[in-house]
Design a protein around this motif. Structure first.
Motif, PDB file in Angstrom:
ATOM      1  N   ASN A   1     -23.735   4.963  -2.885  1.00 31.44           N
ATOM      2  CA  ASN A   1     -25.189   4.856  -2.889  1.00 31.44           C
ATOM      3  C   ASN A   1     -25.596   3.905  -1.761  1.00 31.44           C
ATOM      4  O   ASN A   1     -24.951   2.871  -1.555  1.00 31.44           O
TER       5      ASN A   1
ATOM      6  N   VAL B   1     -22.641 -10.453  -5.102  1.00 34.80           N
ATOM      7  CA  VAL B   1     -23.782  -9.620  -4.742  1.00 34.80           C
ATOM      8  C   VAL B   1     -24.000  -8.484  -5.748  1.00 34.80           C
ATOM      9  O   VAL B   1     -25.083  -7.936  -5.864  1.00 34.80           O
TER      10      VAL B   1
ATOM     11  N   PRO C   1     -24.059  -2.027  -9.871  1.00 40.79           N
ATOM     12  CA  PRO C   1     -23.651  -0.947  -8.973  1.00 40.79           C
ATOM     13  C   PRO C   1     -23.245   0.332  -9.706  1.00 40.79           C
ATOM     14  O   PRO C   1     -22.840   0.296 -10.860  1.00 40.79           O
ATOM     15  N   SER C   2     -23.350   1.437  -8.999  1.00 36.60           N
ATOM     16  CA  SER C   2     -22.915   2.729  -9.529  1.00 36.60           C
ATOM     17  C   SER C   2     -22.440   3.573  -8.351  1.00 36.60           C
ATOM     18  O   SER C   2     -22.551   3.153  -7.197  1.00 36.60           O
ATOM     19  N   ILE C   3     -21.896   4.750  -8.636  1.00 36.09           N
ATOM     20  CA  ILE C   3     -21.491   5.644  -7.553  1.00 36.09           C
ATOM     21  C   ILE C   3     -22.270   6.947  -7.657  1.00 36.09           C
ATOM     22  O   ILE C   3     -22.784   7.291  -8.720  1.00 36.09           O
ATOM     23  N   PRO C   4     -22.382   7.685  -6.544  1.00 34.65           N
ATOM     24  CA  PRO C   4     -23.149   8.928  -6.569  1.00 34.65           C
ATOM     25  C   PRO C   4     -22.609   9.893  -7.616  1.00 34.65           C
ATOM     26  O   PRO C   4     -21.389   9.994  -7.812  1.00 34.65           O
TER      27      PRO C   4
ATOM     28  N   GLU D   1      -8.611   4.612  -4.848  1.00 37.85           N
ATOM     29  CA  GLU D   1      -9.451   5.323  -3.893  1.00 37.85           C
ATOM     30  C   GLU D   1     -10.880   5.313  -4.399  1.00 37.85           C
ATOM     31  O   GLU D   1     -11.127   5.337  -5.608  1.00 37.85           O
TER      32      GLU D   1
ATOM     33  N   MET E   1     -29.870 -10.735  -4.367  1.00 34.54           N
ATOM     34  CA  MET E   1     -30.179 -10.364  -5.739  1.00 34.54           C
ATOM     35  C   MET E   1     -29.081  -9.457  -6.291  1.00 34.54           C
ATOM     36  O   MET E   1     -28.687  -8.505  -5.652  1.00 34.54           O
ATOM     37  N   ALA E   2     -28.647  -9.782  -7.492  1.00 40.72           N
ATOM     38  CA  ALA E   2     -27.573  -8.985  -8.065  1.00 40.72           C
ATOM     39  C   ALA E   2     -28.090  -7.619  -8.473  1.00 40.72           C
ATOM     40  O   ALA E   2     -29.191  -7.490  -8.981  1.00 40.72           O
ATOM     41  N   GLN E   3     -27.297  -6.597  -8.231  1.00 42.57           N
ATOM     42  CA  GLN E   3     -27.669  -5.248  -8.623  1.00 42.57           C
ATOM     43  C   GLN E   3     -26.511  -4.680  -9.423  1.00 42.57           C
ATOM     44  O   GLN E   3     -25.354  -5.035  -9.206  1.00 42.57           O
TER      45      GLN E   3
ATOM     46  N   ASP F   1     -14.224   7.217  -8.687  1.00 37.41           N
ATOM     47  CA  ASP F   1     -13.236   6.215  -8.296  1.00 37.41           C
ATOM     48  C   ASP F   1     -11.912   6.619  -8.918  1.00 37.41           C
ATOM     49  O   ASP F   1     -11.889   7.194 -10.007  1.00 37.41           O
TER      50      ASP F   1
ATOM     51  N   MET G   1     -17.420  -2.526 -11.425  1.00 35.91           N
ATOM     52  CA  MET G   1     -17.569  -1.402 -12.348  1.00 35.91           C
ATOM     53  C   MET G   1     -16.374  -1.218 -13.281  1.00 35.91           C
ATOM     54  O   MET G   1     -16.517  -0.689 -14.372  1.00 35.91           O
TER      55      MET G   1
END
Lengths: 453, 453
Positions: free
Chosen positions: B48, B328, A5-8, B42, A1-3, A13, B113
């Motif tokens: 997550n 994904v 995405p994000s980072i904490p 980087e 399943m596609a989600q 980045d 992203m």
């Protein structure tokens, strides 16, 4: 399943353009470290929690990122502890590792564990990320880099002189105008002695520090609010209002603190450091600042802080001398002096002032347009020669429309585009387009190499 | 209370001598990446957990290091879950972040992203540590570096040709003789088709892979044990025993797999890549190896593996082409090809063969002996001039015994020691001792700079 995405939160980045700018800063600092004889070490991202806990105060303990033990982490954990909901204690029980919070504690641990292999005085540098579970905000991240250089195993003030030269050279190379503020922990102790309030060092310095912003009268008010008598405030006033050159300030300070042996020792140290540094010549402005009080629980001698002169931002580099780096790990008597460059703030300063040299974000020197298999084969052969001569080069991998290919060169700010089409294939030349001027030339391979080198 | 410090098992400290060797490898790889137009990115150490979970199989999920949520991590957690002792589910509930396991999933997340800012084809490299809660053993660590280069957004086989050239250039510079093994996932599919057992790709390749070690007869036995009929084994035998040049092998393979459209496509792709690569010339030996089956669940075209020819060690670099990097994360159709250098194994190879250039671990070019304040002041002025000329230099910070000072230069393999004593102070010269030859010369400052440059 596609989600999606994000980072904490609080982490980042870095794109190629950002990396180019960051590498410019890190490489500059690293080059200067090497020039001064500092040698690199690296330590693991994760340390045992017992190495980290209790080293940064109660607040610091809370800001440590803890790593959950692998596998059955509840095994052997007392049921009543689980039931209790005491997260601090339970966390310490189910996590034996954590992410490093700074580079100083890992360095102390490193010195103790490797003391048999190290040559003292040991001059190390370390450039690695650290992690803090701080509330993220502008300019404050949960993952950020520290760049530390320390000399341990030597009490000589020449080390301070060297570090000040090093700081000066880094910012000279980066083109950032700075003021280096200096103080000495012993002078602060002397002032507190003079005030008859050795326990009020912090209160006194915090108040003094505000003089530029709020003026002398308000500072006096604050000192009284903080529990000093008005007689004491009168005694301190001349120290707060020191003026003149550094030498003049040191002289005034020496007579004001004449009764404090510790204070005089601090003045003597600072005089030696400043005199030697000024004799060598400095780009930076060097300034005695008795209100400078960073790392008060840690530093025992010289205190150093660097401010950018053309950007409103906090300290961009700081450091000082300490007496006892490794005592907590069972190795007493290791003294030293260190400096830490705040890479993220320096990055902000360079961005604000736009101080990056041209061309640092260049993807390659030259991109070859792709007209099809035969032309591409010839282009690859030429590219191999260019690379052997140290010239970065690439070919557009698909024989896409000319406009699309040129668009890549434009967007990536590639300075030259090379064309090997039917004509060039026939006579063995290469056409080279200068993307800035639009000028185009037919060249032989050796002319091409000369031109791009 | 003093504690005897240690580091988590499976992690390492790197001393200056080790860092010098590692930096030599990383810098070599990085330089070649730049020469080929790859640009650095980087990503944060922590991702997550939902980004990481389910991407590395069930085993992989168990090997993720999870970060305990800050503060009251039990808040809102169902009491029955805590009671249940189900560590996998509870772990996922009290940890929302984890340390990256490789660079591929973070890269895929990055591409999704940042797709709006990126110029495709996007050529990125990334050199960062990854963490795995694997059982530590010789050559396997819980923290280790990966060095990845990928081109995404292009189906052109020129990208494979470029990556092979890049691999060749890295190991040429490092002085490591290598064999590059190539295969194509479509050839493996073709063989399985031919065997009438498309689901047995892995079984077949695992068995074929052993032919050098156990011989043809044993391989045949194993294939039958793995459920193939003896007729099928007979059909496959000529493929297992391919011999001759790469071109001859490709020809034989083409007639053997004539009935498989997929197989023929794979052969065609491999032929194109090998022909173009061989035309450009390679230091490495290029070898078609139909048993090569790395990343079988991931790669869809070319498969690449690099072996050191003079050291018995596993693959030191590997890569391949994939169809669907980012599906994904909800972005379909991003294909690419990549290569990953195994920095830690390359480090082992270079250590075994002692392939490091002389002088990489040099702390500084020249150390000045310290005879006291006046001599030190003059030395520092000279050192400043040397550094301005790009020569790394330091002074021994204390005026310790000569033997102790010279001992430092010896131990750190500093090639030159400079002496400014009473005599030199009087006439403005510097005495320079070559530590290798023992020879000593009196020089002026400009002679000194010329000599050391």
């Amino acid at each position: 399943m596609a989600q999606k995405p994000s980072i904490p939160k609080g982490t980042r980045d870095f794109t190629p353009a950002e990396m180019a700018r960051r590498n410019y800063i890190f490489d500059t600092i690293r080059d200067v470290f090497h020039l001064f004889g500092f040698r690199q070490i690296e330590t693991p991202a994760m340390e045992n929690l017992c190495t980290l806990m209790g080293k940064y105060g109660e607040e610091g303990d809370k800001l440590l990122f803890k790593t959950l033990n692998s596998g059955d982490f509840l095994k052997g954990v007392d049921h009543s502890l689980i039931e209790s909901g005491d997260c601090a204690r339970l966390g310490a029980r189910i996590c034996e590792k954590g992410l490093r919070y700074d580079l100083t504690v890992p360095f102390a641990r490193f010195v103790v564990m490797h003391r048999g292999e190290l040559q003292f005085p040991f001059k190390r540098y370390q450039i690695q990320p650290v992690w803090r579970a701080d509330r993220p905000q502008k300019g404050r991240y949960r993952e950020f880099y520290q760049c530390d250089a320390d000399v341990v195993g030597s009490d000589s003030l020449l080390n301070e002189v060297e570090l000040l030269q090093l700081v000066d050279e880094v910012f000279r190379r980066l083109g950032v105008r700075i003021t280096i503020k200096l103080n000495n922990r012993k002078i602060l102790a002397g002032i507190a002695e003079l005030a008859g309030a050795p326990d009020k060092i912090v209160d006194i310095t915090v108040a003094i520090d505000k003089i530029d912003k709020i003026g002398l009268d308000k500072v006096k008010e604050e000192l009284i609010e903080r529990g000093l008598s008005s007689e004491t405030v009168d005694i301190i006033t001349p120290i707060i209002t020191l003026s003149g050159s550094n030498a003049e300030r040191l002289d005034s300070l020496a007579s004001l603190l004449a009764s404090s042996e510790t204070g005089l020792k601090g003045i003597e140290e600072l005089r030696e450091v400043m005199t030697a540094t000024e004799a060598l010549g400095l780009n930076a402005t060097l300034e005695l600042d008795v209100s400078l009080a960073r790392g008060l629980n840690y530093y025992t001698g010289t205190i150093i802080e660097v401010k950018a002169r053309d950007v409103e931002i906090g300290s961009i580099t700081g450091g000082g001398r300490y007496d006892n780096l490794t005592g907590v790990f069972g190795l007493p008597g290791v003294s030293g002096v260190g400096i830490s460059f705040g890479a993220d703030r320096i990055y902000d300063v360079l961005n604000t002032l736009d101080l990056y040299p041209a061309g640092i974000a260049e993807a390659v020197k030259v991109m070859f347009v792709n007209f099809g298999p035969a032309e591409a084969a010839r282009s690859l052969a030429v590219i191999k020669q260019l690379r052997a001569a140290g010239i970065s080069a690439e070919i557009y991998p698909d024989s896409a429309k000319m406009k699309k290919q040129m668009g890549r060169a434009d967007t990536l700010a590639i300075p030259y585009v090379a064309i090997v089409g039917e004509t060039e294939l026939a006579d063995g030349t290469i056409s080279l387009k200068d993307m800035a001027s639009g000028e185009q030339q037919r060249l032989t391979l050796s002319q091409l190499i000369d031109k791009l080198k």
